[in-house]
Design a protein around this motif. Structure first.
Motif, mmCIF file in Angstrom:
data_model
loop_
_atom_site.group_PDB
_atom_site.id
_atom_site.type_symbol
_atom_site.label_atom_id
_atom_site.label_comp_id
_atom_site.label_asym_id
_atom_site.label_seq_id
_atom_site.Cartn_x
_atom_site.Cartn_y
_atom_site.Cartn_z
ATOM 1 N N ALA A 57 0.853 -1.281 0.090
ATOM 2 C CA ALA A 57 -0.107 0.158 -0.100
ATOM 3 C C ALA A 57 0.867 1.316 0.136
ATOM 4 C CB ALA A 57 -1.061 0.078 1.236
ATOM 5 N N PHE A 58 0.394 2.156 -0.813
ATOM 6 C CA PHE A 58 1.273 3.271 -0.781
ATOM 7 C C PHE A 58 1.242 4.264 0.482
ATOM 8 C CE2 PHE A 58 0.506 3.019 -5.536
ATOM 9 C CZ PHE A 58 1.874 2.747 -5.817
ATOM 10 N N GLY A 59 2.091 5.099 0.810
ATOM 11 C CA GLY A 59 1.743 6.005 1.692
ATOM 12 C C GLY A 59 1.526 7.237 1.542
ATOM 13 N N SER A 60 2.128 8.371 2.043
ATOM 14 C CA SER A 60 1.574 9.497 1.678
ATOM 15 C C SER A 60 2.405 10.168 0.504
ATOM 16 C CB SER A 60 1.490 10.539 2.860
ATOM 17 O OG SER A 60 3.035 10.505 3.172
ATOM 18 N N THR A 61 3.518 9.598 0.094
ATOM 19 C CA THR A 61 4.196 10.114 -0.956
ATOM 20 C C THR A 61 4.786 8.780 -1.758
ATOM 21 O OG1 THR A 61 6.265 9.944 0.271
ATOM 22 C CG2 THR A 61 4.799 12.277 0.281
ATOM 23 N N VAL A 62 4.958 8.961 -2.869
ATOM 24 C CA VAL A 62 5.587 8.109 -3.827
ATOM 25 C C VAL A 62 6.704 8.809 -4.642
ATOM 26 C CG1 VAL A 62 5.478 6.562 -5.622
ATOM 27 C CG2 VAL A 62 3.402 6.784 -3.893
ATOM 28 N N SER A 63 7.789 8.197 -4.617
ATOM 29 C CA SER A 63 8.904 8.774 -5.379
ATOM 30 C C SER A 63 9.261 7.626 -6.704
ATOM 31 C CB SER A 63 9.950 9.192 -4.876
ATOM 32 O OG SER A 63 10.655 8.262 -4.243
ATOM 33 N N VAL A 64 9.718 8.292 -7.822
ATOM 34 C CA VAL A 64 9.784 7.331 -8.899
ATOM 35 C C VAL A 64 11.262 7.653 -9.575
ATOM 36 C CG1 VAL A 64 9.008 6.008 -11.036
ATOM 37 C CG2 VAL A 64 7.221 6.658 -9.388
ATOM 38 N N THR A 65 12.026 6.757 -9.538
ATOM 39 C CA THR A 65 13.058 7.141 -10.289
ATOM 40 C C THR A 65 13.339 6.191 -11.664
ATOM 41 O OG1 THR A 65 14.637 7.243 -8.298
ATOM 42 C CG2 THR A 65 15.899 7.283 -10.074
#
Length: 203
Positions: free
Chosen positions: A130-138
């Motif tokens: 489950a995603f939290g409050s932020t998602v970062s994608v490289t």
């Protein structure tokens, strides 16, 4: 082509313009037109079609994380900018890197309506993650190759933009409906319509 480059070259545009093949006088003006039209295409479609050769990180907040409830289960996904390569892909949520089995990329296999070559633009949580409050994608952002219809639309619009200097009040001709304005090109818009990025409305 790197991010920010026009979607066609001056040489390709000259083929569409009469008597300019061997003339360099207007090269700078043609280059400016191609750059301007390329940026218009990006604004119209809500995406860009070149590519970044190196992976960089982009972050997405809670407003970009979508949820769909189906019975007792909830599907989560985040809509991200287009990326074309998974070799250096890293998905993180709230600073924690995810294993590859914790997410699914879509469109699957980079295929849309049977047509390959599309970039990935959605990351779905899988396997109970489950995603939290932020998602970062490289990732390496953009498209592996500029789609042919996008390139053709760029050339169509650039040729008409350049020729508008010879059209009084921006009018290129008349038909049964009245004035035809150069910028209102149905052919170019039709070529771009499949590539317009619509917002997801389900939350």
């Amino acid at each position: 082509m790197p991010l920010g480059d026009p979607y066609a070259t001056v040489a390709e545009l000259k083929v569409r313009l009469p008597n300019l093949d061997e003339v360099a006088t207007y090269d700078d003006a043609l280059a400016d037109v191609l750059d301007s039209v390329s940026r218009e295409i990006e604004q119209h479609c809500g995406r860009q079609f070149n590519k970044d050769a190196t992976a960089t990180t982009r972050e997405y907040g809670p407003d970009e994380i979508y949820r769909l409830r189906e019975g007792p289960s909830v599907t989560q996904w985040v809509r991200v900018d287009d990326f074309y390569d998974t070799a250096d892909l890293v998905i993180e949520s709230d600073g924690t890197a995810w294993m590859s089995d914790a997410y699914v990329l879509r469109p699957r296999n980079g295929v849309v309506d049977g047509m390959p070559g599309w970039p990935f633009c959605e990351v779905y949580a899988a396997g109970g993650a489950a995603f939290g409050s932020t998602v970062s994608v490289t990732a390496k952002w953009g498209w592996a190759d500029v789609p042919a219809p996008v390139k053709q639309a760029c050339l169509i619009m650039a040729a008409e933009t350049f020729q508008i200097k010879d059209a009084p009040f921006g009018v290129a001709g008349m038909d049964q409906f009245g004035a035809i304005r150069v910028r209102e090109n149905r052919m170019a818009m039709a070529k771009l319509s499949r590539y317009c990025r619509d917002p997801i409305r389900v939350r």
